[in-house]
Write a protein that holds these residues in place. Structure first.
Motif, mmCIF file in Angstrom:
data_model
loop_
_atom_site.group_PDB
_atom_site.id
_atom_site.type_symbol
_atom_site.label_atom_id
_atom_site.label_comp_id
_atom_site.label_asym_id
_atom_site.label_seq_id
_atom_site.Cartn_x
_atom_site.Cartn_y
_atom_site.Cartn_z
ATOM 1 N N GLY A 257 37.243 41.024 77.004
ATOM 2 C CA GLY A 257 36.118 40.148 76.295
ATOM 3 C C GLY A 257 36.866 39.197 75.518
ATOM 4 O O GLY A 257 36.026 38.592 74.449
ATOM 5 N N PHE A 258 38.183 38.774 75.267
ATOM 6 C CA PHE A 258 38.751 37.824 74.528
ATOM 7 C C PHE A 258 38.323 36.562 74.686
ATOM 8 O O PHE A 258 37.291 35.823 74.064
ATOM 9 N N GLY A 259 38.593 35.611 75.826
ATOM 10 C CA GLY A 259 38.229 34.459 76.242
ATOM 11 C C GLY A 259 38.437 33.288 75.104
ATOM 12 O O GLY A 259 37.659 32.465 75.000
ATOM 13 N N SER B 25 31.132 39.464 73.260
ATOM 14 C CA SER B 25 32.901 39.840 73.384
ATOM 15 C C SER B 25 32.775 41.228 72.910
ATOM 16 O O SER B 25 33.684 42.224 73.037
ATOM 17 N N PRO C 141 43.113 25.332 74.422
ATOM 18 C CA PRO C 141 41.895 25.415 73.544
ATOM 19 C C PRO C 141 41.204 24.088 73.701
ATOM 20 O O PRO C 141 39.889 24.290 73.834
ATOM 21 N N CYS D 87 38.465 42.229 82.358
ATOM 22 C CA CYS D 87 38.688 41.329 81.196
ATOM 23 C C CYS D 87 38.342 42.412 79.735
ATOM 24 O O CYS D 87 37.587 43.300 79.811
ATOM 25 N N CYS E 145 43.630 39.012 82.255
ATOM 26 C CA CYS E 145 43.105 38.039 83.384
ATOM 27 C C CYS E 145 43.817 36.917 83.832
ATOM 28 O O CYS E 145 44.010 36.849 85.191
ATOM 29 N N ASN F 38 39.845 24.179 77.816
ATOM 30 C CA ASN F 38 38.447 25.085 77.930
ATOM 31 C C ASN F 38 37.252 24.644 77.295
ATOM 32 O O ASN F 38 36.092 25.220 77.470
ATOM 33 N N PHE G 250 35.546 32.078 73.128
ATOM 34 C CA PHE G 250 34.458 32.958 73.360
ATOM 35 C C PHE G 250 34.227 34.062 72.697
ATOM 36 O O PHE G 250 33.108 34.604 72.152
ATOM 37 N N ALA G 251 35.521 34.690 72.058
ATOM 38 C CA ALA G 251 35.219 35.895 71.105
ATOM 39 C C ALA G 251 34.477 35.557 69.898
ATOM 40 O O ALA G 251 34.090 36.311 69.388
ATOM 41 N N VAL G 252 34.624 34.372 69.469
ATOM 42 C CA VAL G 252 34.219 33.877 68.127
ATOM 43 C C VAL G 252 32.620 33.410 68.421
ATOM 44 O O VAL G 252 31.635 33.769 68.013
ATOM 45 N N LYS G 253 32.517 32.573 69.434
ATOM 46 C CA LYS G 253 31.141 31.960 69.780
ATOM 47 C C LYS G 253 29.992 32.769 70.211
ATOM 48 O O LYS G 253 28.796 32.633 69.916
ATOM 49 N N TYR G 254 30.576 33.868 71.168
ATOM 50 C CA TYR G 254 29.444 34.790 71.700
ATOM 51 C C TYR G 254 30.226 36.211 71.036
ATOM 52 O O TYR G 254 30.381 37.081 71.977
ATOM 53 N N GLY H 159 46.680 37.559 72.943
ATOM 54 C CA GLY H 159 44.946 36.958 72.494
ATOM 55 C C GLY H 159 44.501 38.405 72.874
ATOM 56 O O GLY H 159 43.720 38.982 72.036
ATOM 57 N N ASN I 277 42.657 41.061 70.109
ATOM 58 C CA ASN I 277 41.181 41.413 70.425
ATOM 59 C C ASN I 277 41.152 43.047 70.490
ATOM 60 O O ASN I 277 40.337 43.880 69.753
#
Lengths: 479, 262
Positions: free
Chosen positions: B182-184, B195, B54, B180, B147, B57, B187-191, B220, B224
Motif C-alpha cells: 500500500g505504499f505506492g 493506503s 516521483p 502490495c 512489487c 509517476n 499514493f500513501a499520502v494522497k490516498y 519505501g 510504510n
C-alpha cells in the motif's frame, strides 16, 4: 442508485466504502476466491502464458484492421437476415433500442448481463419510455431490485453478502411465504429462477451484450454461467445485441483462442458453463429463436482511442482479472470508482470515455504494484496507461495545486545535487535530533497525510552521502 | 562467500543508494557496499539525488527526463549500476528506456544504461554468482516481496537463496507475501486512508506469520510497514534485507527507539 458519474468524488466514495462493514466482509471473498481459482487453472495449462501472448497479438491485429473486420462482420449479419445499427454516442445507442422497442409495441425487455448497456444507460432510457427492463443475470437481478449499479464487470453483486440478498428477496418478493428457507445460496437461486421464468416468457424483446463478434460468420457470442442469456435471446420475438466496436474477432477459431484465456482469467473456469453463438434471426428450419435480430454497434469514444497512447486498452476482453487482483479494488470495491468500469481497467477506460477532468482520481489511485498487468490475459500495460493519464493531467494542470507545488520544489532540488545534499543534510540531522532517539514520529508538521495512518520512521542522522565522503577520506588516510 | 570473481578484471559498481536510503537509513547503503565489496566489486558512489521516479509517476516527464540524464551522466563510467531497491532499480532498468523511446539521441543510451542496472540482491546472485553470505541472525523472519522488484525485475528467489545461508535464520513465508503493502510513493499520502487499509491487511499477514523480524528489499515499503506496525504497538522488528545479509544489524530496527544506555 449511485449518481453517475460519481468518479469526481472518488475520495469520499472510498472513505464511505472503507467504513462499510458489510461491504468489507463481502470484498474478502474477492481477495481469496477469484485469485486462488485463477492461479490453479493457469497452473494446470502449460501453454497458458503462450496463449496470453497469442491473445494479445490477436487483439492487436484486430485493432490495426478494425474497419476491415467491422465491415466484413456487417456484411455477414445482413446476409444472415439481421440488421446492423452503427451508433456514435451512448444517447444514440439507447435511442435506437428504445425506438425499436416502441415500434414493436414492447412492454418489457429481458436483459442478459451487458456492461455496454450500463455504459449507455439503457435501463433508465427504457423506463423513461414506459418499458420495463428486467435483468435476468442473478447478480444483475439482485442489484436491480436494490437500485444499484454493478460493482464488478463479471460479478455485479460481489459487494453483497448472502444475508444482504436474503433480506432483499424478503423485502421485494412479498407474495411468497414469509417462513420460507433462504439460508442456502441454492434456495436464493431457485427463488430468483422461479420469479424470472415468467418474465422471460412475457418479454417482447431480449437484449444481450456480446463477448465477441465474429467477422467471418456474423455471429455474436456470449458466455454465461446461468443460461439466462440463452433465454433472453431465444424466447422473445426480437433479439438486440448491443456491443462496442472493439469486440470483433476475425474467425470462430480466433474466438475459441480468446475463450481459452477468458474464463480462466475471469472465474478460474476452463470454460464458462454456457457459450452461446447467435447468427441472424430464426431460419425456416429452426425450432426456436427470434424473428428479428439486431446488432447495435457502439463507438462512444472508442475510435478516439485508436491510434492514441490508450489504444492497448481496447484489447480488453472484460474478464475482470485486473480488479480481482487489485489491492485498491479489494479495499474500496467497485462502486467507489463512480462509473461503469471499476478497478485498473476502469482507471484507464473511464477517463477515455467520460473525460479525465471527471475521472482524474482513478488513474492516480493506484500504487502501481503491477499485479493487474501480471494477470491480464491480453497483457495490457495497465500501470503504464494509468501513468499516461497522469501525464495528460499534469500537462493540462488538472492535478492538485498542492502536489504540483511540492513536486516542483522537490524537482528544483533534485536537479541541483550540491544544493540538494546541503539542504537534505541539514533537514535530516534536524529531524533525527527532533526524534530524540524515539526512532519515529507519531505526528509531524506537513506530514499528516503519512502520520494519520502510520508512524514516520525517523532518519538515522547524517545522510549516506555525507557519511560516505568521510568514510572515503578515512580510508585514504589508512596506510 | 563466492570468490570466483577475484581473479578476473575489476568489476566497477556504482551504487545508486536511493534517496530514501541516503536520507533516512544510510546503514542500508553501507550494508550494500559491504556485500558488493565482499563479492569482489570496486564500489563508487557518484554524486546523486534521486532516480526521478516521483516526477515520472506524477506525470511530469520533463523533470523525470532531466533527472534521468543527470543519473546516466553520473554513472557513465561504471560497469554496473546497483541499487538496494527494486523500485529505483526498476525505474532505471525498465522506465528510462520508456522515457526516451521517442528520443533518437538518448534512446540507445538509455537502453544500454538499463542493461547495466540491477537491484542489489539479484545482482549478487544472478550476475556475480553469490550463493551464500557470512552472517548470522538467529531469528524467524518474514520476507515481503516488494512489487517493483518482483514484477519488473523478477526478484523473488535470490533474497531467499541468500537468506537461507544466514546462520540461525529461519524463513517463515507469510500469506500474500507478493501483495502490495500500500505504499505506492505519493499514493500513501494522497490516498492515505486506502493506503492505510492496504497496509493493515499486510501487517495482519506479518503478525500471523509469527516472525520476529520483517525483511524486504525496498525502504519505501519498509517505512510504510514499520510505521504501521509501530503505530499498532507491534513488537515485530523491521529491517532491509541487505542489513541482515551483510551482518550489519547493530543499529535499531526501522522506526524503533535506540536501546537505553546501560
Amino acid at each position: 442508485m449511485t449518481v453517475y458519474p460519481s468518479s469526481p468524488q472518488f475520495k469520499k466514495n472510498a472513505r464511505a466504502a472503507l467504513a462499510d462493514g458489510q461491504l468489507q466482509k463481502a470484498l474478502g471473498n474477492v481477495r481469496t476466491n477469484f485469485i486462488a481459482k485463477r492461479a490453479a487453472v493457469a497452473d494446470r495449462l502449460p501453454e497458458f502464458e503462450a496463449l496470453r501472448d497469442q491473445a494479445r497479438d490477436l487483439r492487436d491485429h484486430v485493432l490495426a484492421h478494425l474497419d476491415v473486420y467491422l465491415e466484413a462482420y456487417e456484411r455477414k449479419v445482413l446476409e444472415s437476415g439481421g440488421h446492423v445499427h452503427w451508433v456514435r454516442t451512448a444517447e444514440e445507442a439507447s435511442r435506437i433500442i428504445v425506438d425499436l422497442a416502441k415500434s414493436r409495441g414492447a412492454r418489457s425487455v429481458a436483459k442478459g448481463k451487458s456492461m455496454v448497456s450500463e455504459e449507455i444507460g439503457l435501463n433508465a432510457a427504457l423506463e423513461r419510455a414506459g418499458i420495463k427492463a428486467v435483468e435476468t443475470d442473478l447478480g444483475e437481478y439482485i442489484i436491480q431490485l436494490r437500485g444499484e449499479a454493478p460493482s464488478h464487470i463479471i460479478a455485479p453483486a460481489v459487494h453483497l453478502n448472502q444475508e444482504d440478498v436474503e433480506a432483499e428477496f424478503r423485502r421485494v418478493h412479498t407474495w411468497l411465504p414469509k417462513d420460507r428457507d433462504l439460508s442456502e445460496p441454492e434456495s436464493l437461486l431457485a427463488e430468483a429462477r422461479a420469479e424470472l421464468r415468467a418474465k422471460f416468457l412475457a418479454a417482447d424483446i431480449g437484449v444481450t451484450g456480446a463477448n465477441f463478434l465474429v467477422a467471418e460468420t456474423g455471429t455474436s457470442i456470449i458466455v454465461t454461467n446461468e443460461g439466462n442469456g440463452d433465454l433472453s435471446q431465444i424466447l422473445p420475438r426480437v433479439h438486440v445485441v448491443v456491443a462496442s466496436i472493439e469486440k470483433i474477432v476475425p474467425t470462430l477459431e480466433d474466438a475459441a483462442s480468446l475463450l481459452r484465456v477468458l474464463a480462466r482469467s475471469a472465474t478460474g473456469q476452463e470454460m464458462s458453463v454456457y457459450t452461446t453463438l447467435s447468427t441472424g434471426p430464426r431460419r425456416a428450419e429452426d425450432v426456436d429463436g427470434p424473428q428479428e435480430y439486431h446488432v447495435v454497434l457502439v463507438d462512444n469514444g472508442r475510435s478516439n482511442m485508436l491510434g492514441s497512447e490508450f489504444e492497448e486498452m481496447l484489447r480488453c476482453i472484460r474478464c475482470g482479472a485486473c480488479m480481482n487482483h487489485c489491492p485498491v479494488y479489494h479495499a474500496v470495491g467497485g462502486h467507489a470508482y463512480g462509473w461503469v468500469y471499476p478497478g485498473p481497467m476502469g482507471a484507464v477506460l473511464t477517463p477515455s470515455l467520460i473525460g479525465v477532468d471527471k475521472a482524474g482520481h482513478l488513474p492516480n489511485a493506484s500504487t502501481f504494484c503491477g499485479r493487474c498487468e501480471s494477470v491480464c490475459p491480453v497483457r495490457i500495460p495497465l500501470p503504464k496507461l494509468m501513468r499516461h493519464w497522469r501525464e495528460r493531467e499534469f500537462e493540462r494542470h488538472l492535478s492538485p495545486a498542492v502536489s504540483r507545488a511540492f513536486l516542483g520544489l522537490w524537482a528544483f532540488f533534485a536537479r541541483r545535487p550540491a544544493l540538494y545534499r546541503f539542504a537534505t543534510g541539514l533537514t535530516m540531522r534536524a529531524l533525527a535530533w527532533a526524534a530524540r532517539g524515539k526512532g519515529r514520529f507519531t505526528s509531524l508538521p506537513l506530514a499528516s497525510g503519512w502520520t494519520n495512518q502510520r508512524d514516520l520512521p525517523a532518519p538515522q542522522g547524517q545522510t549516506f552521502q555525507a557519511q560516505w565522503k568521510a568514510h572515503q577520506a578515512a580510508r585514504r588516510k589508512r596506510p | 562467500m563466492s570468490d570466483n570473481n577475484k581473479a578476473g578484471p575489476e568489476i566497477r559498481v556504482g551504487l545508486l543508494v536511493t534517496c530514501l536510503v541516503d536520507l533516512f537509513r544510510p546503514g542500508i547503503g553501507f550494508a550494500a557496499v559491504k556485500l558488493l565489496e565482499d563479492a569482489g566489486c570496486v564500489v563508487s558512489v557518484p554524486s546523486q539525488t534521486c532516480c526521478g521516479q516521483p516526477a515520472f509517476n506524477s506525470g511530469d516527464r520533463a523533470n523525470a527526463r532531466a533527472i534521468a540524464v543527470q543519473v546516466m551522466d553520473a554513472f557513465a563510467n561504471v560497469d554496473y549500476v546497483v541499487a538496494p531497491s527494486g523500485s529505483c532499480g526498476g525505474m532505471l532498468a525498465r522506465h528510462y528506456p520508456e522515457l526516451f523511446e521517442d528520443d533518437p539521441a538518448l534512446s540507445a543510451r538509455s537502453r544500454a544504461f538499463a542493461a547495466k542496472t540491477h537491484e542489489l540482491v539479484s545482482f549478487l546472485v544472478d550476475v556475480l554468482g553469490v550463493q551464500s553470505v557470512q552472517a548470522a541472525f538467529p531469528y524467524a523472519v518474514a520476507y515481503h516481496d516488494s512489487c517493483s522488484g518482483l514484477r519488473e525485475l523478477n526478484v523473488r528467489d535470490q533474497p531467499r537463496t541468500l537468506l537461507a545461508s544466514v546462520a540461525g535464520l529461519q524463513l517463515r513465508e507469510m500469506k500474500d507475501s507478493d501483495v502490495c503493502c500500500g505504499f505506492g510513493g505519493a499514493f500513501a499520502v494522497k490516498y492515505s486512508d486506502i493506503s492505510g487499509a492496504i497496509v493493515s491487511s499486510k501487517t495482519a499477514c506479518v503478525e500471523a506469520s509469527g516472525a520476529h523480524t520483517l525483511l524486504a528489499g525496498d525502504l519505501g515499503c519498509l517505512m510504510n510497514m514499520a510505521g504501521k506496525l509501530a503505530r499498532d504497538g507491534s513488537k515485530i522488528e523491521v529491517r532491509h534485507v541487505a542489513e541482515v545479509l551483510a551482518g550489519m544489524t547493530d543499529a535499531p530496527p526501522i522506526a524503533a527507539a535506540a536501546p537505553e544506555k546501560a
